[in-house]
Design a protein around this motif. Structure first.
Motif, PDB file in Angstrom:
ATOM      1  N   LEU B  34     -13.857 -80.224  77.826  1.00 61.20           N
ATOM      2  CA  LEU B  34     -12.997 -79.701  76.756  1.00 61.20           C
ATOM      3  C   LEU B  34     -12.605 -78.264  77.058  1.00 61.20           C
ATOM      4  CD1 LEU B  34     -14.504 -80.854  73.333  1.00 61.20           C
ATOM      5  CD2 LEU B  34     -12.307 -81.462  74.332  1.00 61.20           C
ATOM      6  N   GLN B  35     -13.579 -77.512  77.546  1.00 60.39           N
ATOM      7  CA  GLN B  35     -13.367 -76.098  77.817  1.00 60.39           C
ATOM      8  C   GLN B  35     -12.403 -75.891  78.988  1.00 60.39           C
ATOM      9  OE1 GLN B  35     -15.187 -74.017  75.826  1.00 60.39           O
ATOM     10  NE2 GLN B  35     -13.973 -72.290  76.587  1.00 60.39           N
ATOM     11  N   GLN B  36     -12.683 -76.608  80.087  1.00 60.98           N
ATOM     12  CA  GLN B  36     -11.931 -76.342  81.323  1.00 60.98           C
ATOM     13  C   GLN B  36     -10.733 -77.257  81.499  1.00 60.98           C
ATOM     14  OE1 GLN B  36     -14.744 -76.392  84.628  1.00 60.98           O
ATOM     15  NE2 GLN B  36     -16.311 -75.707  83.198  1.00 60.98           N
ATOM     16  N   GLY B  37     -10.722 -78.364  80.808  1.00 61.72           N
ATOM     17  CA  GLY B  37      -9.642 -79.330  80.980  1.00 61.72           C
ATOM     18  C   GLY B  37     -10.040 -80.435  81.928  1.00 61.72           C
ATOM     19  N   LEU B  38      -9.126 -81.362  82.152  1.00 59.78           N
ATOM     20  CA  LEU B  38      -9.434 -82.528  82.977  1.00 59.78           C
ATOM     21  C   LEU B  38      -9.532 -82.170  84.458  1.00 59.78           C
ATOM     22  CD1 LEU B  38      -7.345 -85.116  81.012  1.00 59.78           C
ATOM     23  CD2 LEU B  38      -9.762 -85.318  81.476  1.00 59.78           C
ATOM     24  N   THR B  39      -9.462 -80.868  84.759  1.00 57.06           N
ATOM     25  CA  THR B  39      -9.659 -80.437  86.131  1.00 57.06           C
ATOM     26  C   THR B  39     -11.064 -80.775  86.616  1.00 57.06           C
ATOM     27  OG1 THR B  39      -9.596 -78.526  87.569  1.00 57.06           O
ATOM     28  CG2 THR B  39     -10.311 -78.122  85.348  1.00 57.06           C
ATOM     29  N   THR B  41     -12.404 -83.504  86.429  1.00 56.55           N
ATOM     30  CA  THR B  41     -12.422 -84.873  86.937  1.00 56.55           C
ATOM     31  C   THR B  41     -11.746 -84.927  88.307  1.00 56.55           C
ATOM     32  OG1 THR B  41     -10.268 -85.537  86.088  1.00 56.55           O
ATOM     33  CG2 THR B  41     -12.122 -85.661  84.562  1.00 56.55           C
ATOM     34  N   GLY B  42     -11.807 -86.098  88.912  1.00 56.72           N
ATOM     35  CA  GLY B  42     -11.164 -86.257  90.216  1.00 56.72           C
ATOM     36  C   GLY B  42      -9.722 -86.709  90.099  1.00 56.72           C
ATOM     37  N   MET B  43      -9.244 -86.861  88.876  1.00 61.76           N
ATOM     38  CA  MET B  43      -7.881 -87.355  88.675  1.00 61.76           C
ATOM     39  C   MET B  43      -6.868 -86.332  89.179  1.00 61.76           C
ATOM     40  SD  MET B  43      -7.982 -89.357  85.061  1.00 61.76           S
ATOM     41  CE  MET B  43      -9.168 -88.375  84.172  1.00 61.76           C
ATOM     42  N   SER B  44      -5.707 -86.828  89.545  1.00 61.88           N
ATOM     43  CA  SER B  44      -4.712 -85.941  90.125  1.00 61.88           C
ATOM     44  C   SER B  44      -3.332 -86.263  89.567  1.00 61.88           C
ATOM     45  CB  SER B  44      -4.689 -86.116  91.637  1.00 61.88           C
ATOM     46  OG  SER B  44      -4.300 -87.433  91.951  1.00 61.88           O
ATOM     47  N   GLY B 108      -5.880 -85.431  77.229  1.00 64.46           N
ATOM     48  CA  GLY B 108      -5.786 -84.009  77.527  1.00 64.46           C
ATOM     49  C   GLY B 108      -5.924 -83.169  76.275  1.00 64.46           C
TER      50      GLY B 108
END
Lengths: 258, 385, 146
Positions: B34-39, B41-44, B108
Motif C-alpha cells: 500500500l505504501q510503495q505501490g505495486l512496484t 510485485t513482479g508485475m510489469s 492500484g
C-alpha cells in the motif's frame, strides 16, 4: 410502536435517503453554468496521420522532439526501468509495430526503422468496453480520455488494449519527473495513464504538442469528419496503413511508411 | 454456533496459530505494498496481471465444490451427498472470499474499490464478475449456515433456503462463465480469445473443487469423528475423473486448433508455455509439471482400483489440484500477456512480497475454512450422539 | 431483572462511551479556528477582492464546486465556469484557484515529496478540522516549474 411498523418506517426512510441524490440531480439548477472555451478546436472525430517516411527521410536520426514535447507537457515520469516504464508516445521497430507486415525480405526503407506509437484513440475501443468504473471513456470528439480521479487501478484496460498504449503507475511518479510543468497535473501511484491527444491543448485552441514540436510536419492532425481537414486531405492523397486493423477497434492513427 | 470454533484440541490451536501467523506476515507485506505501490510485485507494463489474478482465476474454480455436491443431492437425490453438502458450500465460501481478496490486493487504488458500485458499468465484465461472485458468496453463507442450524436443531431447513439452493445451482455456472468472459473477450489476446474458455473453466472447476473436497473429507476422517462415507467419496471421485478428463481434452483442443492451423498468433502463447518463445520460457517447467501431474491424475483416477484406494485417490486429487492451479492459474493468466502487443517476450517472476501476500490470503481462506468446518464437524458429532 | 457480569458490562460501557466521545473532550479548549491567509500577490492586485463566488458560498460549498468543476472539465470537456455574477473563469484547480491562493514560497513545495504542496490556504483549515484533501498527489502548485 410495533416492531413491524418501526422496520417499515425505517425502510421507507432508508429508501428516501437513497433517492435523495437522484432528487438533487433533478432539482439542481440547470442554468448554463459551464461552457466550452470559445477558442477550443471543434472536432467530431480527431485523428492523426503519422508520416514516418518524412520522419525517416527528413528528420535527424536521433530526433525525439515529439516525444520530449509530449512527456514534458504532461509530466510523464522517466522511471528508468523497462518493467515500470511510463510512456505516452515512443518508438518501436517497424517489425514490432506492424508484425503482420514482417517478412524476410523487407525493403531497406522500413527494415528496423523506428515507428512512432501511441494511443490509437480507437473508434471502437476495447479499453473503454472493459473499464468497470468508466474511468476511461470516449468523448464526443473521439478522444479516449482517462479520469484519473476515478481509476481504481485494476489494469483491465491494459489487458484489453492490443496496442500496448497504456502504462501503470507502479510507484509514486513524482520523484521521476525532472522538469515539472506546473500547468498540468501529475499522476499518482496506482492509476493507469496514456496519451490524451492533448485534449487540454485542443480546449485552448492549440494542436497536440507532438504535432507542434515536429520541425518537419510529419504529424498531421485533424478532424476525420471534416472532408476538408488536413488529415482527410493526406488520407485522400497517400496510401496509409494502420496498426492491427483486423482487431476491429477502428484505430484513428494512420501511418505513411512508403 | 460460532462458539464451537473457539474450543478445540491442541493440534487445532496450533493449526489456527500457524494460519494467523501467515496471515500476519502477508498483512505486513500488504501494508508495504500500500505504501510503495505495486512496484513491490513482479508485475510489469507488459505482464500487468500476475500471481494475484492467477490465484483469483483458479480459486473461482475451487468454489465449484458446492455445486458439484448440491446438484446431485437436490436434483438427482444422491442421498450419500446429504452429509457433505455443507462442506462443499463452506469450501465455496472460503474460496470465493479468497477470490475477492485477491482482486482487492491487485488494485492500484484499493481505497476507490467502491467506484465499481458508485459508477456501475454493465458493459464491463469485471462489473458482472463482482455481482456474481458476491452473490455466490452470500448464497453459500446463507444456505450453509441455515442448513447447519436446522441440522443442529433436528428440524427441516426453512422453505426459502431450498429456493436459494435451487438458485445457487445456475449461479455457480455463472461464476465460471463470467470469469472466463473476463478473458475471452479481449482483442489481441489469442490465448484467451477462445470460445471454449468458459467451458474449460467449468470443466477444470468441476475437477479442482471436488478434488479438494475429497482431500478435506479424508483429512476430517483422520482428525475427527466425521466420515463422509465411502459412497460419497466414490461418487465425488467419479465426478473428478470425468471433469479432469474433459478438462485435459479441452487443453488438447486448444493445442490442435493452434498448431494444425499454424496461425502464428494462436501458437505464440502456447509455444511460450510449453517450449519457450524467442529463447525465453519461465513457465516451461511449470507446464510440463502440469502435463505430468495431469497424466498421473488421469491414470490413477481412470483405474477403478486406484480410484477406490484412499491413498492413491489422495495422490490423484492432489495431482488434479496442483496441475489445474498451474494450468488455469499461472499458465493461463501470465502467458496471455506473452508475447506483448509488440510481439516481444517480457517475462514475469513474482517477488517475495507478492508470494507472501498470496500466502497470507491463502491463510485467511484456510482460517475461514477451518472455522466453518470445525463448526460443521462439531454439529455433526453432536447430532450423531 | 438479574444482570450477569454486571460490573464488567458497566465498566465496558463506560470505557466505550469515554472512547467514543474522546474527540469531543480532547478538542475542548483547543486552538481557535484559523483564519486562512488571503495575503498573496495575486489577491493584492485584485480590485474587488472576491473569489469566483462570494465568501459564504465558497466557505460552505468549495468542495462541491471543485467536484462540479472536475466533472465538467474531465467528463464533459467544458472548461469555462460562468459565475453567479456572469463573470467567466477557467475551471482549473492548478491554473485558476492556485493562481490566487498559492502563498508559500515555491521552494517549500518540492514536488518530489508526496505530501507536497502544503498549500497554506487550504491547509490552514484542513489540518485544523483534520480533513486531508487528496488533491495534491496529482495537482501541483503552478508557480514552480513554469
Amino acid at each position: 410502536m410495533q416492531r413491524r411498523s418501526f422496520i417499515k418506517i425505517g425502510g421507507f426512510c432508508a429508501l428516501g435517503l437513497g433517492a435523495l441524490p437522484v432528487a438533487r440531480v433533478f432539482a439542481g439548477s440547470n442554468q448554463t453554468k459551464y461552457a466550452a472555451n470559445p477558442e477550443a478546436l471543434p472536432g467530431k472525430q480527431w485523428a492523426m496521420v503519422v508520416d514516418m517516411q518524412k520522419c525517416w527521410e527528413e528528420g535527424e536520426p536521433d530526433c525525439t522532439d515529439c516525444i520530449l514535447a509530449c512527456h514534458q507537457t504532461h509530466n510523464v515520469p522517466d522511471i528508468g526501468s523497462v518493467k515500470e516504464e511510463i510512456k505516452w508516445v515512443w518508438t518501436e521497430p517497424f517489425e514490432n509495430t506492424f508484425p503482420e507486415q514482417k517478412h524476410a525480405y523487407l525493403a531497406e526503407s522500413v527494415k528496423g526503422k523506428p515507428v512512432l506509437v501511441f494511443c490509437n484513440h480507437c473508434a471502437n475501443p476495447s479499453c473503454v468496453r472493459v473499464c468497470p468504473t468508466k474511468a476511461t471513456y470516449k468523448r464526443s470528439d473521439g478522444i479516449i480520455m482517462m479520469d484519473y480521479h476515478r481509476c481504481i487501478g485494476c489494469r483491465y484496460c491494459m489487458a484489453a488494449c492490443p496496442f500496448g498504449a497504456r502504462s501503470f503507475n507502479f510507484r509514486d511518479p513524482r520523484p521521476f519527473i525532472k522538469e515539472v510543468n506546473g500547468a498540468f497535473p501529475t499522476r499518482e501511484k496506482g492509476v493507469v495513464e496514456k496519451c490524451n491527444l492533448c485534449e487540454e491543448r485542443l480546449a485552448a485552441g492549440l494542436v497536440p504538442a507532438c504535432v507542434e514540436a515536429c520541425k518537419h510536419n510529419a504529424l498531421v492532425f485533424g478532424d476525420l469528419d471534416d472532408p476538408e481537414s488536413a488529415v482527410r486531405k493526406v488520407l485522400r492523397a497517400r496510401y496509409t496503413i494502420q496498426r492491427k486493423p483486423d482487431l476491429g477497434t477502428k484505430p484513428k492513427i494512420y501511418y505513411i511508411v512508403s | 454456533m460460532l462458539a464451537k470454533a473457539l474450543r478445540g484440541s491442541k493440534g487445532y490451536g496450533q493449526w489456527v496459530a500457524l494460519l494467523v501467523a501467515l496471515f500476519g506476515i502477508g498483512f505486513m507485506y500488504y501494508l508495504a505494498q500500500l505504501q510503495q505501490g505495486l512496484t513491490v510485485t513482479g508485475m510489469s507494463r507488459d505482464v500487468s496481471w500476475g500471481l494475484y489474478i492467477a490465484q483469483f482465476t483458479f480459486l473461482v474454480g475451487v468454489a465449484a465444490s458446492a455445486v458439484m455436491v448440491v446438484l446431485p443431492y437436490y436434483l438427482h437425490n444422491v442421498k450419500s451427498f446429504g452429509r457433505i453438502t455443507i462442506f462443499g458450500e463452506f469450501l465455496a465460501v472460503a474460496a470465493v472470499t479468497m477470490c475477492l481478496l485477491f482482486i482487492i490486493v491487485d488494485l492500484g487504488k484499493p481505497t476507490r474499490l467502491f467506484n465499481v458500485l458508485l459508477y456501475p458499468t454493465p458493459n464491463s465484465i469485471l462489473f458482472w464478475d463482482m455481482v456474481v461472485l458476491n452473490g455466490y458468496l452470500l448464497l453459500n453463507i446463507l444456505i450453509g449456515w441455515n442448513v447447519l442450524e436446522a441440522e443442529r436443531k433436528g428440524v427441516v431447513p426453512p422453505k426459502w433456503v431450498k429456493t436459494l439452493i435451487y438458485v445457487s445451482i445456475p449461479w455457480a455456472v455463472s461464476i465460471h462463465t463470467v470469469t472466463a468472459f473476463l478473458y475471452a473477450g479481449l482483442p489481441g489476446k489469442h490465448l484467451w480469445m477462445t470460445a471454449i474458455l468458459a467451458a474449460r473453466f467449468l470443466a477444470s472447476a468441476f475437477a479442482a473443487g471436488p478434488a479438494l473436497l475429497i482431500i478435506l473429507c479424508l483429512v476430517m476422517k483422520r482428525i475427527s469423528k466425521f466420515d463422509a462415507g465411502e459412497e460419497a467419496i466414490g461418487k465425488l471421485a467419479s465426478i473428478v475423473t470425468y471433469a479432469m478428463a474433459v478438462s485435459v481434452f479441452f487443453v488438447g483442443l486448444e493445442l490442435f486448433t493452434a498448431f494444425y492451423s499454424q496461425v502464428p498468433g494462436h501458437m505464440y502463447s502456447l509455444q511460450y508455455l510449453f517450449v519457450g518463445l524467442y529463447g525465453q520460457g519461465n513457465l516451461v517447467p511449470f507446464m510440463w509439471t502440469f502435463t505430468l501431474l495431469a497424466i498421473i491424475a488421469l491414470v490413477l483416477l481412470l483405474n477403478p482400483k486406484t480410484r477406490t484406494n484412499e491413498r492413491t485417490l489422495t495422490i490423484a486429487c492432489v495431482a488434479v489440484f496442483v496441475s489445474l492451479w498451474i494450468e488455469k492459474g499461472l499458465g493461463l493468466v501470465i502467458a496471455g500477456f506473452v508475447p506483448n502487443a509488440f510481439k516481444k517476450v517480457v517475462e514475469y517472476v513474482p517477488t517475495l512480497p507478492e508470494v507472501l501476500i498470496t500466502l497470507g490470503i491463502w491463510a485467511i481462506g484456510g482460517l475461514i475454512l477451518t472455522v466453518l468446518y470445525k463448526i460443521a464437524v462439531s454439529v455433526k458429532e453432536e447430532t450423531a450422539r | 431483572m438479574a444482570m450477569y457480569n454486571g460490573r464488567s458490562i458497566v465498566t465496558g460501557l463506560v470505557l466505550f462511551f469515554a472512547l467514543l466521545t474522546f474527540p469531543f473532550w480532547y478538542g475542548l479548549g483547543a486552538a481557535p479556528a484559523p483564519e486562512p491567509d488571503l495575503n498573496t500577490p495575486a489577491i493584492q492586485k485584485l480590485v474587488e477582492k472576491k473569489c469566483v463566488e462570494n465568501r459564504e458560498f465558497m466557505r460552505a460549498n468549495h468542495m462541491e464546486l471543485l467536484k462540479e468543476w472536475r466533472n465538467a472539465v474531465v467528463r464533459t470537456g467544458n472548461r469555462v465556469y460562468i459565475a453567479g455574477d456572469g463573470k467567466k473563469y477557467e475551471m482549473s484547480l492548478q491554473n485558476t484557484c492556485l493562481d490566487c491562493h498559492a502563498n508559500i514560497p515555491p521552494k517549500q513545495v518540492k514536488t518530489t515529496s508526496n505530501q507536497l504542496s502544503q498549500v497554506q490556504f487550504c491547509n490552514s483549515c484542513h489540518s485544523y478540522v483534520g480533513v486531508k484533501p487528496d488533491c495534491w498527489t496529482c495537482h501541483i502548485q503552478p508557480k514552480e516549474g513554469r
